[in-house]
Design a protein around this motif. Structure first.
Motif, PDB file in Angstrom:
ATOM      1  N   LEU A  11      46.247  30.686  29.092  1.00  0.00           N
ATOM      2  CA  LEU A  11      46.841  31.166  27.849  1.00  0.00           C
ATOM      3  C   LEU A  11      45.969  30.726  26.679  1.00  0.00           C
ATOM      4  O   LEU A  11      45.613  29.544  26.577  1.00  0.00           O
ATOM      5  CB  LEU A  11      48.246  30.589  27.697  1.00  0.00           C
ATOM      6  N   VAL A  12      45.628  31.669  25.829  1.00  0.00           N
ATOM      7  CA  VAL A  12      44.793  31.366  24.674  1.00  0.00           C
ATOM      8  C   VAL A  12      45.324  32.146  23.483  1.00  0.00           C
ATOM      9  O   VAL A  12      45.868  33.249  23.641  1.00  0.00           O
ATOM     10  CB  VAL A  12      43.315  31.708  24.978  1.00  0.00           C
ATOM     11  N   GLN A  13      45.170  31.589  22.311  1.00  0.00           N
ATOM     12  CA  GLN A  13      45.612  32.280  21.097  1.00  0.00           C
ATOM     13  C   GLN A  13      44.630  33.376  20.721  1.00  0.00           C
ATOM     14  O   GLN A  13      43.441  33.304  21.069  1.00  0.00           O
ATOM     15  CB  GLN A  13      45.739  31.283  19.950  1.00  0.00           C
ATOM     16  N   PRO A  14      45.089  34.379  20.007  1.00  0.00           N
ATOM     17  CA  PRO A  14      44.166  35.403  19.509  1.00  0.00           C
ATOM     18  C   PRO A  14      43.019  34.764  18.733  1.00  0.00           C
ATOM     19  O   PRO A  14      43.235  33.847  17.928  1.00  0.00           O
ATOM     20  CB  PRO A  14      45.051  36.260  18.610  1.00  0.00           C
ATOM     21  N   GLY A  15      41.823  35.244  19.009  1.00  0.00           N
ATOM     22  CA  GLY A  15      40.635  34.669  18.396  1.00  0.00           C
ATOM     23  C   GLY A  15      40.029  33.524  19.176  1.00  0.00           C
ATOM     24  O   GLY A  15      38.942  33.051  18.834  1.00  0.00           O
ATOM     25  N   GLY A  16      40.722  33.094  20.201  1.00  0.00           N
ATOM     26  CA  GLY A  16      40.240  31.975  20.995  1.00  0.00           C
ATOM     27  C   GLY A  16      39.229  32.375  22.056  1.00  0.00           C
ATOM     28  O   GLY A  16      38.831  33.546  22.147  1.00  0.00           O
ATOM     29  N   SER A  17      38.834  31.393  22.855  1.00  0.00           N
ATOM     30  CA  SER A  17      37.790  31.594  23.863  1.00  0.00           C
ATOM     31  C   SER A  17      38.233  31.062  25.214  1.00  0.00           C
ATOM     32  O   SER A  17      39.036  30.135  25.301  1.00  0.00           O
ATOM     33  CB  SER A  17      36.505  30.867  23.448  1.00  0.00           C
ATOM     34  N   LEU A  18      37.691  31.677  26.242  1.00  0.00           N
ATOM     35  CA  LEU A  18      37.856  31.211  27.618  1.00  0.00           C
ATOM     36  C   LEU A  18      36.555  31.457  28.359  1.00  0.00           C
ATOM     37  O   LEU A  18      35.812  32.393  28.033  1.00  0.00           O
ATOM     38  CB  LEU A  18      38.977  31.963  28.331  1.00  0.00           C
ATOM     39  N   ARG A  19      36.326  30.637  29.373  1.00  0.00           N
ATOM     40  CA  ARG A  19      35.179  30.850  30.249  1.00  0.00           C
ATOM     41  C   ARG A  19      35.677  30.994  31.674  1.00  0.00           C
ATOM     42  O   ARG A  19      36.277  30.065  32.229  1.00  0.00           O
ATOM     43  CB  ARG A  19      34.196  29.685  30.173  1.00  0.00           C
ATOM     44  N   LEU A  20      35.436  32.146  32.240  1.00  0.00           N
ATOM     45  CA  LEU A  20      35.839  32.416  33.614  1.00  0.00           C
ATOM     46  C   LEU A  20      34.670  32.121  34.561  1.00  0.00           C
ATOM     47  O   LEU A  20      33.506  32.303  34.208  1.00  0.00           O
ATOM     48  CB  LEU A  20      36.255  33.879  33.776  1.00  0.00           C
ATOM     49  N   SER A  21      35.030  31.689  35.768  1.00  0.00           N
ATOM     50  CA  SER A  21      34.039  31.439  36.809  1.00  0.00           C
ATOM     51  C   SER A  21      34.435  32.181  38.070  1.00  0.00           C
ATOM     52  O   SER A  21      35.629  32.393  38.326  1.00  0.00           O
ATOM     53  CB  SER A  21      33.944  29.944  37.116  1.00  0.00           C
ATOM     54  N   CYS A  22      33.444  32.531  38.857  1.00  0.00           N
ATOM     55  CA  CYS A  22      33.702  33.200  40.138  1.00  0.00           C
ATOM     56  C   CYS A  22      32.704  32.689  41.156  1.00  0.00           C
ATOM     57  O   CYS A  22      31.496  32.863  40.980  1.00  0.00           O
ATOM     58  CB  CYS A  22      33.593  34.702  39.988  1.00  0.00           C
ATOM     59  N   ALA A  23      33.213  32.074  42.201  1.00  0.00           N
ATOM     60  CA  ALA A  23      32.374  31.598  43.297  1.00  0.00           C
ATOM     61  C   ALA A  23      32.384  32.633  44.408  1.00  0.00           C
ATOM     62  O   ALA A  23      33.454  33.041  44.878  1.00  0.00           O
ATOM     63  CB  ALA A  23      32.886  30.260  43.804  1.00  0.00           C
ATOM     64  N   ALA A  24      31.197  33.046  44.818  1.00  0.00           N
ATOM     65  CA  ALA A  24      31.070  34.083  45.839  1.00  0.00           C
ATOM     66  C   ALA A  24      30.487  33.506  47.118  1.00  0.00           C
ATOM     67  O   ALA A  24      29.639  32.610  47.073  1.00  0.00           O
ATOM     68  CB  ALA A  24      30.174  35.210  45.334  1.00  0.00           C
ATOM     69  N   SER A  25      30.941  34.004  48.242  1.00  0.00           N
ATOM     70  CA  SER A  25      30.390  33.602  49.530  1.00  0.00           C
ATOM     71  C   SER A  25      30.427  34.793  50.475  1.00  0.00           C
ATOM     72  O   SER A  25      31.058  35.814  50.177  1.00  0.00           O
ATOM     73  CB  SER A  25      31.173  32.421  50.113  1.00  0.00           C
ATOM     74  N   GLY A  26      29.741  34.650  51.589  1.00  0.00           N
ATOM     75  CA  GLY A  26      29.717  35.744  52.547  1.00  0.00           C
ATOM     76  C   GLY A  26      28.498  36.620  52.427  1.00  0.00           C
ATOM     77  O   GLY A  26      28.428  37.706  52.987  1.00  0.00           O
ATOM     78  N   GLY A  27      27.503  36.131  51.672  1.00  0.00           N
ATOM     79  CA  GLY A  27      26.226  36.835  51.623  1.00  0.00           C
ATOM     80  C   GLY A  27      26.146  38.011  50.683  1.00  0.00           C
ATOM     81  O   GLY A  27      25.222  38.821  50.774  1.00  0.00           O
ATOM     82  N   ILE A  28      27.104  38.134  49.763  1.00  0.00           N
ATOM     83  CA  ILE A  28      27.094  39.317  48.895  1.00  0.00           C
ATOM     84  C   ILE A  28      26.517  39.045  47.518  1.00  0.00           C
ATOM     85  O   ILE A  28      26.390  39.967  46.707  1.00  0.00           O
ATOM     86  CB  ILE A  28      28.514  39.899  48.722  1.00  0.00           C
ATOM     87  N   PHE A  29      26.168  37.802  47.223  1.00  0.00           N
ATOM     88  CA  PHE A  29      25.848  37.463  45.838  1.00  0.00           C
ATOM     89  C   PHE A  29      24.383  37.695  45.483  1.00  0.00           C
ATOM     90  O   PHE A  29      24.071  38.398  44.519  1.00  0.00           O
ATOM     91  CB  PHE A  29      26.218  36.000  45.582  1.00  0.00           C
ATOM     92  N   THR A  30      23.491  37.120  46.229  1.00  0.00           N
ATOM     93  CA  THR A  30      22.102  36.955  45.790  1.00  0.00           C
ATOM     94  C   THR A  30      21.415  38.265  45.415  1.00  0.00           C
ATOM     95  O   THR A  30      20.756  38.347  44.381  1.00  0.00           O
ATOM     96  CB  THR A  30      21.296  36.230  46.857  1.00  0.00           C
ATOM     97  N   ARG A  31      21.578  39.280  46.227  1.00  0.00           N
ATOM     98  CA  ARG A  31      20.813  40.512  46.008  1.00  0.00           C
ATOM     99  C   ARG A  31      21.575  41.569  45.223  1.00  0.00           C
ATOM    100  O   ARG A  31      21.022  42.631  44.929  1.00  0.00           O
ATOM    101  CB  ARG A  31      20.400  41.098  47.359  1.00  0.00           C
ATOM    102  N   ASN A  32      22.832  41.290  44.924  1.00  0.00           N
ATOM    103  CA  ASN A  32      23.664  42.311  44.304  1.00  0.00           C
ATOM    104  C   ASN A  32      23.906  42.059  42.831  1.00  0.00           C
ATOM    105  O   ASN A  32      23.961  40.908  42.376  1.00  0.00           O
ATOM    106  CB  ASN A  32      25.029  42.379  44.993  1.00  0.00           C
ATOM    107  N   ALA A  33      24.065  43.140  42.093  1.00  0.00           N
ATOM    108  CA  ALA A  33      24.616  43.011  40.754  1.00  0.00           C
ATOM    109  C   ALA A  33      26.061  42.554  40.883  1.00  0.00           C
ATOM    110  O   ALA A  33      26.761  42.939  41.827  1.00  0.00           O
ATOM    111  CB  ALA A  33      24.551  44.340  40.018  1.00  0.00           C
TER     112      ALA A  33
END
Length: 121
Positions: A11-33
């Motif tokens: 939950l963030v107020q209007p005008g605020g900031s957040l940083r999302l993260s996503c951890a990928a596994s299973g071999g789909i990350f390195t070569r893909n957009a």
């Protein structure tokens, strides 16, 4: 086995900031957009930002200048820095490959659980 685990929403107020993260596994990350998508109830999922394996980025017009996508290839992680958030950007945010990962093992497109972002005062 492909796995995408999103985190960082909240939950963030209007005008605020957040940083999302996503951890990928299973071999789909390195070569893909990789991309960040969002979906509000009753609406289609939309791509808001993407980044190629080489680091080139692309953004939806609605988020240009406010969101920044980045990736750490050593950690198989993609990030979305979101600034100046607006109430209408309250959505569930997902990461995935760009285009989304499709696998017969999943009987279609694979999606993680997403992370809820709520922009409200």
């Amino acid at each position: 086995q492909v796995q995408l685990v999103e985190s960082g929403g909240g939950l963030v107020q209007p005008g605020g900031s957040l940083r999302l993260s996503c951890a990928a596994s299973g071999g789909i990350f390195t070569r893909n957009a990789m991309g960040w998508y969002r979906q509000a109830p009753g609406k289609q999922r939309e791509l808001v930002a993407s980044i190629t394996s080489g680091g080139s980025t692309n953004y939806a017009d609605s988020v240009k200048g406010r969101f920044t996508i980045s990736r750490d290839n050593a950690e198989n992680t993609v990030y979305l820095q979101m600034n100046s958030l607006k109430p209408e950007e309250t959505d569930v945010y997902y990461c995935n490959t760009d285009p989304p990962y499709y696998g017969a093992a999943y009987s279609g497109y694979y999606w993680g659980q997403g992370t809820q972002v709520t922009v409200s005062s």
